[in-house]
Write an enzyme that holds these catalytic residues in place. Structure first.
Site, PDB file in Angstrom:
ATOM      1  N   SER A 124     -12.447  71.199  78.952  1.00 29.73           N
ATOM      2  CA  SER A 124     -13.609  70.641  79.626  1.00 29.73           C
ATOM      3  C   SER A 124     -13.333  70.444  81.117  1.00 29.73           C
ATOM      4  O   SER A 124     -13.011  71.393  81.806  1.00 29.73           O
ATOM      5  CB  SER A 124     -14.032  69.337  78.940  1.00 29.73           C
ATOM      6  N   LYS A 176     -37.427  53.907  81.560  1.00 31.05           N
ATOM      7  CA  LYS A 176     -36.490  53.088  82.318  1.00 31.05           C
ATOM      8  C   LYS A 176     -35.410  52.532  81.388  1.00 31.05           C
ATOM      9  O   LYS A 176     -35.695  51.970  80.335  1.00 31.05           O
ATOM     10  CB  LYS A 176     -37.235  51.932  82.996  1.00 31.05           C
TER      11      LYS A 176
END
Length: 318
Positions: A124, A176
């Site tokens: 990764s 949100k």
């Protein structure tokens, strides 16, 4: 009166003697600390004053490490550094951290030849950083790859139901602070996250395609999260050679760096600047009390640092 005067004189003499011995004790302690520091680091400092190959270890979870970024910049400006070996052993970490180090390695490679030497693992973000160098060497059994991005978050709703906890909130808009571990994830929230992840994934794939002798379709075929052994990675052109430091030095030699130069490890300044409060000293103290490390090092060695990763991550095993 004569006795009182004699007593005053004796007291003054005693104070002077005490002051002298206190100053002498401080000087001895200072000399001892300086001597110990020179014994620990003197050879390394002297070695850096002559031409050499710099070695930098990039290990554990990848974060946006300011000390490491400063170190790479210092190496790029050091006239006595003729080549650089990045010794990588990492499962990855934050995508932003990998990006920052990738950029720093590319800036370094613009001034000096840089080779990556993969140890056990370069996955990764760890592989992202390796690809920033101009040559990658891995062991036959190293683990390489895991090209991809992910975001993970816990879901505590079942536990909250069992203990009778509810969450009240007032938000400016539905997305949100979402997704949240305190309520089920909606399709809209998953779509928002997937859009971010795929954008970062597209960037990661493009980066590998740019740095490796592979086309974008070829990278996409490999970028499904799979990991490979060093031998497999060589066949798939994710690495350039097999071996260790000896082979890394051989590649540097092909770029005009003398193979007889000493390899000197450079460490971030927080490791070198203070003997009394260095990370090495903290580890030694931790070992005395039966811990494998101390403080942040204990978290890193136990893998606990990954529990606190925030944002998008490029890591093999979160």
């Amino acid at each position: 009166m004569a006795t009182t005067a004699d007593d005053l004189i004796d007291r003054r003499r005693l104070r002077r003697k005490l002051t002298f011995w206190r100053v002498a004790a401080l000087l001895v302690a200072a000399i001892a600390i300086v001597g110990t520091t020179m014994a620990l680091y003197g050879t390394e400092f002297a070695g850096k004053s002559v031409n050499h190959i710099a070695k930098v270890r990039i290990e554990g979870t990848i974060l946006e490490d300011e000390a490491l970024l400063t170190l790479l910049d210092d190496i790029s400006k050091a006239p006595t550094v003729k080549g650089v070996i990045l010794s990588i052993d990492s499962p990855g970490g934050t995508t932003a951290g990998g990006e920052a180090i990738f950029d720093a390695v590319r800036a370094l490679a613009a001034t000096k030849p840089v080779v990556a030497q993969v140890g056990t693992l370069a996955a990764s973000a760890g592989y992202m950083i390796a690809s920033a160098t101009d040559h990658i060497v891995a062991r036959k059994t190293s683990i390489v790859g895991s090209i991809g991005v992910l975001a993970q978050f816990p879901n505590f709703t079942g536990l909250m139901d069992k203990v009778g906890i509810t969450l009240d909130q007032v938000k400016s808009s539905p997305l949100k602070a979402e997704p949240s571990p305190f309520n089920p994830t909606t399709d809209e929230e998953r779509a928002m996250l997937r859009s971010m992840i795929m954008d970062s994934y597209d960037w990661f794939v493009g980066l590998v395609a740019d740095r490796r002798p592979l086309t974008r379709p070829q990278v996409l075929a490999l970028a499904d999260g799979s990991v490979f052994t060093g031998r497999q990675a060589l066949d798939k052109k994710l690495v350039d050679g097999l071996g260790g430091e000896k082979e890394a030095i051989a590649w540097l030699s092909s770029k005009g760096v003398s193979g007889t130069l000493e390899v000197i490890e450079w460490k971030p300044k927080d490791d070198e600047s203070s003997w009394l409060f260095s990370r090495a000293t903290a580890q030694a103290v931790g070992q005395l009390i039966g811990l494998p490390g101390a403080g942040g090092e204990f978290l890193r060695e136990s893998g606990g640092d990954r529990l606190f990763l925030d944002g998008l991550v490029s890591v093999w095993h979160p």
